[in-house]
Design a protein around this motif. Structure first.
Motif, PDB file in Angstrom:
ATOM      1  N   ALA A 134       0.824  -1.208   0.000  1.00 13.35           N
ATOM      2  CA  ALA A 134       0.000   0.000   0.000  1.00 13.35           C
ATOM      3  C   ALA A 134       0.858   1.257   0.000  1.00 13.35           C
ATOM      4  N   ILE A 135       1.956   1.242   0.738  1.00 12.73           N
ATOM      5  CA  ILE A 135       2.822   2.420   0.836  1.00 12.73           C
ATOM      6  C   ILE A 135       3.557   2.680  -0.473  1.00 12.73           C
ATOM      7  N   VAL A 136       4.107   1.640  -1.093  1.00 18.00           N
ATOM      8  CA  VAL A 136       4.898   1.859  -2.311  1.00 18.00           C
ATOM      9  C   VAL A 136       4.036   2.143  -3.533  1.00 18.00           C
ATOM     10  N   GLN A 137       2.739   1.873  -3.454  1.00 22.16           N
ATOM     11  CA  GLN A 137       1.892   2.159  -4.606  1.00 22.16           C
ATOM     12  C   GLN A 137       1.435   3.620  -4.638  1.00 22.16           C
ATOM     13  N   ARG A 138       1.671   4.383  -3.562  1.00 22.47           N
ATOM     14  CA  ARG A 138       1.323   5.800  -3.566  1.00 22.47           C
ATOM     15  C   ARG A 138       2.108   6.497  -4.670  1.00 22.47           C
ATOM     16  N   PRO A 139       1.564   7.557  -5.273  1.00 23.00           N
ATOM     17  CA  PRO A 139       2.277   8.259  -6.344  1.00 23.00           C
ATOM     18  C   PRO A 139       3.658   8.754  -5.918  1.00 23.00           C
ATOM     19  N   GLU A 140       3.798   9.174  -4.656  1.00 23.47           N
ATOM     20  CA  GLU A 140       5.094   9.665  -4.194  1.00 23.47           C
ATOM     21  C   GLU A 140       6.017   8.538  -3.765  1.00 23.47           C
ATOM     22  N   GLY A 141       5.527   7.293  -3.728  1.00 23.43           N
ATOM     23  CA  GLY A 141       6.340   6.163  -3.327  1.00 23.43           C
ATOM     24  C   GLY A 141       6.691   6.234  -1.864  1.00 23.43           C
ATOM     25  N   ALA A 142       7.738   5.525  -1.468  1.00 22.33           N
ATOM     26  CA  ALA A 142       8.153   5.513  -0.069  1.00 22.33           C
ATOM     27  C   ALA A 142       9.620   5.165   0.044  1.00 22.33           C
ATOM     28  N   THR A 143      10.250   5.728   1.066  1.00 24.76           N
ATOM     29  CA  THR A 143      11.641   5.391   1.367  1.00 24.76           C
ATOM     30  C   THR A 143      11.643   4.225   2.349  1.00 24.76           C
ATOM     31  N   VAL A 144      12.789   3.613   2.513  1.00 25.54           N
ATOM     32  CA  VAL A 144      12.906   2.515   3.469  1.00 25.54           C
ATOM     33  C   VAL A 144      12.582   3.035   4.873  1.00 25.54           C
ATOM     34  N   ALA A 145      13.018   4.248   5.194  1.00 22.44           N
ATOM     35  CA  ALA A 145      12.749   4.818   6.517  1.00 22.44           C
ATOM     36  C   ALA A 145      11.242   4.968   6.753  1.00 22.44           C
ATOM     37  N   GLU A 146      10.500   5.380   5.739  1.00 22.17           N
ATOM     38  CA  GLU A 146       9.049   5.523   5.876  1.00 22.17           C
ATOM     39  C   GLU A 146       8.382   4.157   6.072  1.00 22.17           C
ATOM     40  N   MET A 147       8.890   3.139   5.381  1.00 20.43           N
ATOM     41  CA  MET A 147       8.329   1.796   5.533  1.00 20.43           C
ATOM     42  C   MET A 147       8.677   1.214   6.903  1.00 20.43           C
ATOM     43  N   VAL A 148       9.868   1.527   7.412  1.00 21.89           N
ATOM     44  CA  VAL A 148      10.268   1.089   8.750  1.00 21.89           C
ATOM     45  C   VAL A 148       9.322   1.699   9.786  1.00 21.89           C
ATOM     46  N   GLU A 149       9.023   2.991   9.633  1.00 20.85           N
ATOM     47  CA  GLU A 149       8.132   3.673  10.570  1.00 20.85           C
ATOM     48  C   GLU A 149       6.723   3.077  10.531  1.00 20.85           C
ATOM     49  N   ALA A 150       6.243   2.745   9.314  1.00 23.62           N
ATOM     50  CA  ALA A 150       4.880   2.215   9.173  1.00 23.62           C
ATOM     51  C   ALA A 150       4.744   0.792   9.708  1.00 23.62           C
ATOM     52  N   THR A 151       5.775  -0.032   9.541  1.00 19.05           N
ATOM     53  CA  THR A 151       5.661  -1.446   9.898  1.00 19.05           C
ATOM     54  C   THR A 151       6.299  -1.808  11.238  1.00 19.05           C
ATOM     55  N   GLY A 152       7.286  -1.018  11.662  1.00 15.32           N
ATOM     56  CA  GLY A 152       8.014  -1.372  12.878  1.00 15.32           C
ATOM     57  C   GLY A 152       9.143  -2.360  12.616  1.00 15.32           C
ATOM     58  N   TRP A 153       9.342  -2.722  11.352  1.00 14.26           N
ATOM     59  CA  TRP A 153      10.430  -3.621  10.989  1.00 14.26           C
ATOM     60  C   TRP A 153      11.756  -2.871  10.988  1.00 14.26           C
ATOM     61  N   LEU A 154      12.854  -3.608  10.974  1.00 11.22           N
ATOM     62  CA  LEU A 154      14.176  -3.028  10.778  1.00 11.22           C
ATOM     63  C   LEU A 154      14.388  -2.802   9.279  1.00 11.22           C
ATOM     64  N   ALA A 155      15.325  -1.912   8.956  1.00 10.13           N
ATOM     65  CA  ALA A 155      15.556  -1.545   7.555  1.00 10.13           C
ATOM     66  C   ALA A 155      15.910  -2.752   6.689  1.00 10.13           C
ATOM     67  N   HIS A 156      16.754  -3.648   7.196  1.00 18.18           N
ATOM     68  CA  HIS A 156      17.150  -4.798   6.384  1.00 18.18           C
ATOM     69  C   HIS A 156      15.963  -5.731   6.117  1.00 18.18           C
TER      70      HIS A 156
END
Length: 194
Positions: free
Chosen positions: A131-153
């Motif tokens: 859902a995050i990467v399909q946004r027109p502006e896309g997403a950085t790894v940091a934004e995905m980390v914040e949304a999921t709580g996962w680590l960057a790797h």
């Protein structure tokens, strides 16, 4: 919205784990008139769709249409949503069936039949990343980390392994000044992703 019966849910959940969302083979013991009745109701509700079977790839046939041709059954986006698969993921999976296969000269027919199967669940972190990467502006790894709580790797592994390799989603990465590397899900070939 109508809730699928246990048998209908079983058919749809198995289809969600098969390449191309194939609904066949049906559960053991579901044959004859009972199978026609269940499948007929599912087609009427828009949960299954009858499409031309690709006999060269060994797709199972639902019914024969003559001249060596036949149809098979696939779970639709509405069918996957009926069992709780998020609309974003259902759109992507349904779009994979419609997109044209890339020609590979070194691939043998046996290799195409052994495609990996993937199961989806609503509310998963993988679905959040889609859902995050399909946004027109896309997403950085940091934004995905914040949304999921996962680590960057873990996020990077999900993108390269689960989304790109297993699901075949066309996710691109480009450097954007001021943001860093931005990942986007290319919408071409997937119809309308929500």
């Amino acid at each position: 919205m109508t809730t699928p019966s246990d048998t209908q849910s079983l058919i749809l959940s198995r289809a969600a784990t098969r390449p191309g969302n194939l609904a066949l083979p049906l559960p053991e013991g579901l044959v004859g008139a009972a199978a026609k009745m269940v499948v007929g109701k599912m087609i009427a509700r828009g949960w299954l769709e009858e499409v031309e079977a690709n006999l060269r790839r060994g797709e199972p046939m639902w019914r024969e249409t003559g001249d060596g041709h036949g149809t098979t059954l696939i779970a639709t986006e509405a069918g996957l949503e009926a069992i709780g698969i998020e609309p974003v993921v259902a759109s992507a999976v349904a779009g994979l069936r419609k997109s044209e296969p890339k020609p590979e000269l070194t691939q043998t027919p046996d290799e195409t039949d052994t495609a990996k199967t993937v199961a989806f669940r609503a509310g998963t972190k993988q679905a959040q990343i889609i859902a995050i990467v399909q946004r027109p502006e896309g997403a950085t790894v940091a934004e995905m980390v914040e949304a999921t709580g996962w680590l960057a790797h873990t996020v990077r592994g999900c993108i390269s392994g689960a989304l790109k390799k297993k699901l075949g989603l066309p996710i691109t990465a480009e450097k954007v000044e001021g943001r860093g590397t931005v990942h986007r899900l290319e919408r071409s070939g997937f119809g309308s992703l929500r």
